[in-house]
Every structure is written in C-alpha cells, then in structure tokens.
Design a protein around this motif. Structure first.
Motif: not given
Length: 110
Positions: A38-44
């Motif tokens: 979730l944290l790594l996908a947040l910049p999307l």
C-alpha cells in the motif's frame, strides 16, 4: 505456600500471554507485506507535476522517488526489528540459545 490451583492458574496465564504474543507476531507477519504494498503504491495516486507554470499542484518525480526509497528503507528496518522479535520469542519459547542451537540435548556434533 502455593496451592495446586494457584500454580495451574499462574501457568495458564503465562501460556495465554505467550500465545497472545505469538499471535500478534503472526499478525505482524501477515500485515507487513500488505502495508508495504500500500505504501509503495501510494505515489500512483499522487497528481503529476506538469511543466505548465499555471498548475502548481502535483508531486515531482524526484520527490516520489525519495518517498519510495524512504518507504523501502523503512520496510527493511521493520523487517529487521520483526526478525529480532521473532528470534527472541523463538529462543524464549524453545529454551534454546546460541550454545544449544545445534542439537536438542545441547551437545555439540563432531
């Protein structure tokens, strides 16, 4: 003077605490990858900074990359802390240590 009922109650409470801690560690093991994804996908979801001067909203690519590496480093630290907690729990639960890790009776194999 400890009665038999009191000893069973104390042992039961200790076992319940160990079971509770073991379950919390298992919960962390299940949640850490989900949290990382979730944290790594947040910049999307962040708006892209455009080159047009009229739009001031958005996040630059360099800020997004710094965020991704910060999350990555944080996940490595969290996994390291989690592994130390699991190792400590396993040593306490099994009664083992560095000198008894080789065999169940504590003797070294040659």
């Amino acid at each position: 003077m400890i009665r038999d009922g009191d000893a069973e109650k104390q042992t039961g409470t200790r076992t319940e605490r160990q079971t509770y801690r073991r379950r919390r560690l298992m919960d962390i093991a299940r949640l850490l990858p989900v949290l990382g994804a979730l944290l790594l996908a947040l910049p999307l979801l962040w708006p892209e900074a455009s080159t047009h001067p009229a739009t001031r909203d958005g996040v630059t690519m360099s800020s997004a990359i710094i965020y991704v590496f910060a999350v990555w480093t944080g996940l490595i630290g969290a996994c390291f802390a989690f592994s130390l907690a699991v190792q400590r729990w396993a040593d306490h639960w099994t009664g083992g240590g560095p000198d008894r890790a080789g065999s169940p009776d504590g003797a070294e194999d040659s």
